[in-house]
Motif scaffolding. Structure first.
Motif, PDB file in Angstrom:
ATOM      1  N   ASP A 191       6.197  17.087   9.256  1.00 19.42           N
ATOM      2  CA  ASP A 191       4.871  17.381   8.723  1.00 19.42           C
ATOM      3  C   ASP A 191       4.177  16.116   8.228  1.00 19.42           C
ATOM      4  O   ASP A 191       2.968  15.975   8.362  1.00 19.42           O
ATOM      5  N   HIS A 192       4.939  15.195   7.686  1.00 13.17           N
ATOM      6  CA  HIS A 192       4.351  13.931   7.243  1.00 13.17           C
ATOM      7  C   HIS A 192       3.819  13.146   8.441  1.00 13.17           C
ATOM      8  O   HIS A 192       2.703  12.611   8.385  1.00 13.17           O
ATOM      9  N   VAL A 193       4.580  13.097   9.512  1.00 11.45           N
ATOM     10  CA  VAL A 193       4.130  12.413  10.726  1.00 11.45           C
ATOM     11  C   VAL A 193       2.865  13.078  11.259  1.00 11.45           C
ATOM     12  O   VAL A 193       1.918  12.402  11.689  1.00 11.45           O
ATOM     13  N   LEU A 232       6.956  12.759  -0.571  1.00 15.42           N
ATOM     14  CA  LEU A 232       5.906  13.350  -1.386  1.00 15.42           C
ATOM     15  C   LEU A 232       4.999  12.268  -1.963  1.00 15.42           C
ATOM     16  O   LEU A 232       3.771  12.383  -1.902  1.00 15.42           O
ATOM     17  N   SER A 233       5.590  11.212  -2.485  1.00 17.19           N
ATOM     18  CA  SER A 233       4.785  10.105  -3.015  1.00 17.19           C
ATOM     19  C   SER A 233       3.935   9.474  -1.923  1.00 17.19           C
ATOM     20  O   SER A 233       2.761   9.152  -2.132  1.00 17.19           O
ATOM     21  N   THR A 234       4.531   9.308  -0.759  1.00 14.13           N
ATOM     22  CA  THR A 234       3.794   8.742   0.364  1.00 14.13           C
ATOM     23  C   THR A 234       2.651   9.669   0.775  1.00 14.13           C
ATOM     24  O   THR A 234       1.553   9.214   1.095  1.00 14.13           O
ATOM     25  N   GLY A 235       2.907  10.955   0.740  1.00 15.10           N
ATOM     26  CA  GLY A 235       1.863  11.918   1.086  1.00 15.10           C
ATOM     27  C   GLY A 235       0.682  11.863   0.131  1.00 15.10           C
ATOM     28  O   GLY A 235      -0.475  11.935   0.559  1.00 15.10           O
ATOM     29  N   TYR A 236       0.960  11.713  -1.161  1.00 19.21           N
ATOM     30  CA  TYR A 236      -0.138  11.579  -2.123  1.00 19.21           C
ATOM     31  C   TYR A 236      -0.956  10.316  -1.838  1.00 19.21           C
ATOM     32  O   TYR A 236      -2.185  10.335  -1.879  1.00 19.21           O
ATOM     33  N   GLY A 237      -0.275   9.219  -1.542  1.00 22.17           N
ATOM     34  CA  GLY A 237      -0.984   7.977  -1.210  1.00 22.17           C
ATOM     35  C   GLY A 237      -1.775   8.103   0.070  1.00 22.17           C
ATOM     36  O   GLY A 237      -2.910   7.612   0.164  1.00 22.17           O
ATOM     37  N   LEU A 238      -1.210   8.769   1.046  1.00 17.40           N
ATOM     38  CA  LEU A 238      -1.913   8.988   2.311  1.00 17.40           C
ATOM     39  C   LEU A 238      -3.169   9.819   2.095  1.00 17.40           C
ATOM     40  O   LEU A 238      -4.228   9.522   2.657  1.00 17.40           O
ATOM     41  N   LEU A 242       1.214   2.557  -0.110  1.00 21.56           N
ATOM     42  CA  LEU A 242       1.612   3.539   0.899  1.00 21.56           C
ATOM     43  C   LEU A 242       2.760   2.999   1.757  1.00 21.56           C
ATOM     44  O   LEU A 242       3.747   3.692   2.002  1.00 21.56           O
ATOM     45  N   VAL A 243       2.656   1.751   2.176  1.00 24.04           N
ATOM     46  CA  VAL A 243       3.709   1.143   2.982  1.00 24.04           C
ATOM     47  C   VAL A 243       5.002   1.035   2.180  1.00 24.04           C
ATOM     48  O   VAL A 243       6.097   1.286   2.693  1.00 24.04           O
ATOM     49  N   GLN A 244       4.888   0.696   0.924  1.00 24.35           N
ATOM     50  CA  GLN A 244       6.068   0.571   0.069  1.00 24.35           C
ATOM     51  C   GLN A 244       6.773   1.907  -0.109  1.00 24.35           C
ATOM     52  O   GLN A 244       8.001   1.991  -0.013  1.00 24.35           O
ATOM     53  N   THR A 245       6.028   2.963  -0.362  1.00 24.48           N
ATOM     54  CA  THR A 245       6.666   4.273  -0.539  1.00 24.48           C
ATOM     55  C   THR A 245       7.207   4.795   0.788  1.00 24.48           C
ATOM     56  O   THR A 245       8.235   5.473   0.806  1.00 24.48           O
ATOM     57  N   ALA A 246       6.543   4.474   1.894  1.00 26.92           N
ATOM     58  CA  ALA A 246       7.074   4.851   3.204  1.00 26.92           C
ATOM     59  C   ALA A 246       8.400   4.135   3.457  1.00 26.92           C
ATOM     60  O   ALA A 246       9.325   4.707   4.043  1.00 26.92           O
ATOM     61  N   ASP A 247       8.498   2.892   3.008  1.00 26.45           N
ATOM     62  CA  ASP A 247       9.755   2.154   3.130  1.00 26.45           C
ATOM     63  C   ASP A 247      10.853   2.817   2.295  1.00 26.45           C
ATOM     64  O   ASP A 247      12.022   2.815   2.687  1.00 26.45           O
ATOM     65  N   ASP A 248      10.490   3.400   1.170  1.00 32.44           N
ATOM     66  CA  ASP A 248      11.466   4.124   0.350  1.00 32.44           C
ATOM     67  C   ASP A 248      12.036   5.325   1.106  1.00 32.44           C
ATOM     68  O   ASP A 248      13.227   5.643   0.970  1.00 32.44           O
ATOM     69  N   VAL A 249      11.196   5.979   1.909  1.00 31.90           N
ATOM     70  CA  VAL A 249      11.677   7.094   2.746  1.00 31.90           C
ATOM     71  C   VAL A 249      12.703   6.564   3.736  1.00 31.90           C
ATOM     72  O   VAL A 249      13.799   7.118   3.872  1.00 31.90           O
ATOM     73  N   ALA A 250      12.338   5.480   4.410  1.00 36.68           N
ATOM     74  CA  ALA A 250      13.254   4.892   5.398  1.00 36.68           C
ATOM     75  C   ALA A 250      14.555   4.440   4.754  1.00 36.68           C
ATOM     76  O   ALA A 250      15.637   4.638   5.327  1.00 36.68           O
ATOM     77  N   ASP A 251      14.466   3.842   3.582  1.00 36.25           N
ATOM     78  CA  ASP A 251      15.681   3.395   2.883  1.00 36.25           C
ATOM     79  C   ASP A 251      16.600   4.574   2.557  1.00 36.25           C
ATOM     80  O   ASP A 251      17.818   4.488   2.733  1.00 36.25           O
ATOM     81  N   LEU A 257       7.064  -5.749   6.648  1.00 43.79           N
ATOM     82  CA  LEU A 257       5.780  -5.038   6.601  1.00 43.79           C
ATOM     83  C   LEU A 257       5.349  -4.793   5.159  1.00 43.79           C
ATOM     84  O   LEU A 257       4.165  -4.915   4.830  1.00 43.79           O
ATOM     85  N   VAL A 258       6.300  -4.447   4.306  1.00 44.49           N
ATOM     86  CA  VAL A 258       5.994  -4.243   2.887  1.00 44.49           C
ATOM     87  C   VAL A 258       5.496  -5.545   2.268  1.00 44.49           C
ATOM     88  O   VAL A 258       4.474  -5.567   1.569  1.00 44.49           O
ATOM     89  N   MET A 259       6.197  -6.641   2.525  1.00 44.23           N
ATOM     90  CA  MET A 259       5.787  -7.935   1.955  1.00 44.23           C
ATOM     91  C   MET A 259       4.415  -8.369   2.492  1.00 44.23           C
ATOM     92  O   MET A 259       3.587  -8.883   1.731  1.00 44.23           O
ATOM     93  N   ASP A 260       4.161  -8.144   3.776  1.00 44.84           N
ATOM     94  CA  ASP A 260       2.857  -8.486   4.358  1.00 44.84           C
ATOM     95  C   ASP A 260       1.736  -7.673   3.718  1.00 44.84           C
ATOM     96  O   ASP A 260       0.668  -8.211   3.401  1.00 44.84           O
ATOM     97  N   ALA A 261       1.976  -6.388   3.526  1.00 46.72           N
ATOM     98  CA  ALA A 261       0.955  -5.535   2.906  1.00 46.72           C
ATOM     99  C   ALA A 261       0.681  -5.962   1.467  1.00 46.72           C
ATOM    100  O   ALA A 261      -0.476  -5.991   1.029  1.00 46.72           O
TER     101      ALA A 261
END
Length: 167
Positions: free
Chosen positions: A77-79, A153-159, A27-36, A7-11
């Protein structure tokens, strides 16, 4: 993990051909960082559960539970913020915007709280754990949990940037 990386590569590929996708790709990249970070925490917890949790009683357990609880609250809260942002548009209400911002503020507060809780975990570990493997794995586990909130937090700023550009 492979699906998330795809998904990151596609985005990123879409962002190269369509500049308006750049914010979404980030946003997708930073969300992937959360998952990682959470994936790493889960792996480390599995090692700890395999008889590397000597000294995880009392204060250490309470500090770890507080850290994990704060991370969970930040993720929830992010969800919630994502769910609200999905409905943004011309028909969005002021209440929707207020609840979106409130959810993101709670994510920010969770990240700050986790910074403090990580220090408490380290202090408790230093005082209560003498086994080197337990100390190392526990410290890495707590750090991975805290890293998840940094990425949240980074993902939240991007969102927020994306959501308000659409609203």
């Amino acid at each position: 993990e492979r699906r998330a990386d795809q998904l990151v590569m596609d985005a990123r590929a879409r962002a190269q051909t369509r500049p308006r996708w750049a914010g979404f790709a980030l946003l997708v990249q930073t969300a992937d960082d959360v998952a990682d970070a959470l994936e790493e925490a889960a792996f480390l917890l599995s090692l700890l559960a395999a008889d590397h949790h000597q000294g995880w009683r009392g204060e250490v357990q309470q500090a770890m539970q507080a850290l994990a609880g704060a991370v969970l609250g930040g993720v929830q809260d992010h969800v919630k913020a994502i769910a609200i942002a999905r409905g943004f548009g011309e028909a969005s209400s002021a209440e929707d915007h207020e609840e979106f911002v409130a959810a993101l503020w709670r994510v920010l507060n969770a990240e700050r709280q986790c910074d403090l809780l990580l220090r408490e975990v380290r202090r408790a570990l230093a005082e209560r754990v003498s086994d080197a493997a337990t100390l190392s794995l526990s410290t890495d586990f707590a750090q991975a949990l805290e890293a998840a909130t940094d990425a949240l937090l980074s993902t939240g700023y991007g969102l927020r940037r994306l959501a308000f550009s659409r609203a």
